[in-house]
Design a protein around this motif. Sequence first.
Motif, PDB file in Angstrom:
ATOM      1  N   ILE A 153       4.458  -7.029  -3.034  1.00 36.22           N
ATOM      2  CA  ILE A 153       4.330  -6.275  -4.702  1.00 36.22           C
ATOM      3  C   ILE A 153       4.235  -4.731  -3.982  1.00 36.22           C
ATOM      4  O   ILE A 153       4.724  -3.804  -4.629  1.00 36.22           O
ATOM      5  CB  ILE A 153       3.342  -6.739  -5.516  1.00 36.22           C
ATOM      6  N   LEU A 154       3.006  -4.285  -3.335  1.00 37.51           N
ATOM      7  CA  LEU A 154       2.791  -3.244  -2.912  1.00 37.51           C
ATOM      8  C   LEU A 154       2.882  -3.095  -1.494  1.00 37.51           C
ATOM      9  O   LEU A 154       2.433  -3.903  -0.565  1.00 37.51           O
ATOM     10  CB  LEU A 154       1.150  -2.796  -3.083  1.00 37.51           C
ATOM     11  N   ARG A 155       3.576  -2.235  -0.950  1.00 34.27           N
ATOM     12  CA  ARG A 155       4.099  -1.969   0.408  1.00 34.27           C
ATOM     13  C   ARG A 155       3.949  -0.608   0.793  1.00 34.27           C
ATOM     14  O   ARG A 155       4.170   0.363   0.327  1.00 34.27           O
ATOM     15  CB  ARG A 155       5.668  -2.248   0.803  1.00 34.27           C
ATOM     16  N   ILE A 156       3.062  -0.389   2.170  1.00 32.86           N
ATOM     17  CA  ILE A 156       2.469   1.001   2.409  1.00 32.86           C
ATOM     18  C   ILE A 156       3.048   1.072   3.883  1.00 32.86           C
ATOM     19  O   ILE A 156       2.756   0.176   4.648  1.00 32.86           O
ATOM     20  CB  ILE A 156       1.166   1.087   2.374  1.00 32.86           C
ATOM     21  N   GLY A 157       3.662   2.139   4.161  1.00 35.01           N
ATOM     22  CA  GLY A 157       4.561   2.223   5.547  1.00 35.01           C
ATOM     23  C   GLY A 157       3.340   2.394   6.598  1.00 35.01           C
ATOM     24  O   GLY A 157       2.157   2.498   6.426  1.00 35.01           O
TER      25      GLY A 157
ATOM     26  N   ALA B  46      -0.202  -1.729  -8.541  1.00 34.30           N
ATOM     27  CA  ALA B  46       1.149  -2.137  -8.374  1.00 34.30           C
ATOM     28  C   ALA B  46       1.118  -3.445  -9.304  1.00 34.30           C
ATOM     29  O   ALA B  46       0.957  -4.504  -8.738  1.00 34.30           O
ATOM     30  CB  ALA B  46       1.304  -2.618  -7.035  1.00 34.30           C
ATOM     31  N   ASP B  47       1.513  -3.229 -10.474  1.00 27.30           N
ATOM     32  CA  ASP B  47       1.666  -4.571 -11.303  1.00 27.30           C
ATOM     33  C   ASP B  47       3.106  -5.277 -11.323  1.00 27.30           C
ATOM     34  O   ASP B  47       3.404  -6.201 -11.274  1.00 27.30           O
ATOM     35  CB  ASP B  47       1.441  -4.240 -12.657  1.00 27.30           C
ATOM     36  N   THR B  48       4.155  -4.107 -10.741  1.00 28.32           N
ATOM     37  CA  THR B  48       5.484  -4.433 -10.122  1.00 28.32           C
ATOM     38  C   THR B  48       5.493  -3.589  -8.756  1.00 28.32           C
ATOM     39  O   THR B  48       4.631  -2.849  -8.395  1.00 28.32           O
ATOM     40  CB  THR B  48       6.553  -4.260 -11.188  1.00 28.32           C
ATOM     41  N   THR B  49       6.460  -3.499  -8.241  1.00 30.30           N
ATOM     42  CA  THR B  49       6.779  -3.334  -6.939  1.00 30.30           C
ATOM     43  C   THR B  49       6.473  -1.791  -6.787  1.00 30.30           C
ATOM     44  O   THR B  49       6.903  -0.874  -7.427  1.00 30.30           O
ATOM     45  CB  THR B  49       8.061  -3.752  -6.262  1.00 30.30           C
ATOM     46  N   VAL B  50       5.617  -1.372  -5.762  1.00 28.19           N
ATOM     47  CA  VAL B  50       5.475  -0.144  -5.416  1.00 28.19           C
ATOM     48  C   VAL B  50       5.502  -0.013  -3.735  1.00 28.19           C
ATOM     49  O   VAL B  50       4.986  -0.806  -3.084  1.00 28.19           O
ATOM     50  CB  VAL B  50       4.021   0.357  -5.733  1.00 28.19           C
TER      51      VAL B  50
END
Length: 278
Positions: free
Chosen positions: A94-98, A111-115
């Motif tokens: 759901i939550l992706r941080i690079g 992030a309730d949907t993809t962030v």
Amino acid sequence: MPKSQNSLTAWRRRLVQRGVHAAWAWAQRAGSVSAEQPGRLRFRSLGPHTKLAFPLGTVFGEPWIELGSYCIIGEQVTLTAGLMPDLDLGAETILRIGDGVVLGRGSHVIADTTVSIGDDCYFGPYVYVTSTNHSYDDPHQPIGKQWPRAEPVEIGPGCWIGTGAVILPGARIGRNVVVGAGSVVRGVVPDHSVVVGAPAKVVRRWTADQGWQPPLRSPAPSPIPAECTPEQLLALAALDEETLARLAALDERQATRPAAGGGQAAARPRRVRETAAE
């Protein structure tokens, strides 16, 4: 109160203050979260050399959160996946941080949907990113009781997000974008642009054929020379304001003197600075 007693009281206060500061520094080291020291948090992935500073903000839904390598997550940063804890959000992240992302103190990523946040993004303090917004379709129901709307959010790599900016659901921010402090961003933001305001608008943009439009008002800063050693940088950083003020005054005196000394007099301030930096 006798002077000796005042001195003893002041000494005790200093001692207590030092103890409190030492204990807090220990708590910050012990309470930080990393891949080697995850504590109670079980992220889907937590890259090497990434650290979440203590004290932590609200963190839940971590099985659906991915954090890259070399990230710095400041104090009191909120990272959440899902509307509330203990939900089953399915198989996808759901939550992706690079990699190399910096989230400033007090920021929120909801992030309730993809962030998705791309590599090498830098966030100032108190930035708010959310994929969910309240709805107000029914005029007879309190807004807080109406089912919210959710849209994915994507922030491209290399962005700079200023202090207090708000990134709303559905935002698509391109690569190497500057978001001004306090801006409210929604919709699509093109690559290599600067946006400011509420709602945020593009005020400057770079393209391959025209460069920056409108043109930049100041030249690009000069990078540190490649041959500069860490020791030289540390020595330069050690120069206090008084030393720099003396060097500036010396430059002014040399500039007002007659040029009788030729090149030797003009070169003297440079040698003083070089000696101070060595």
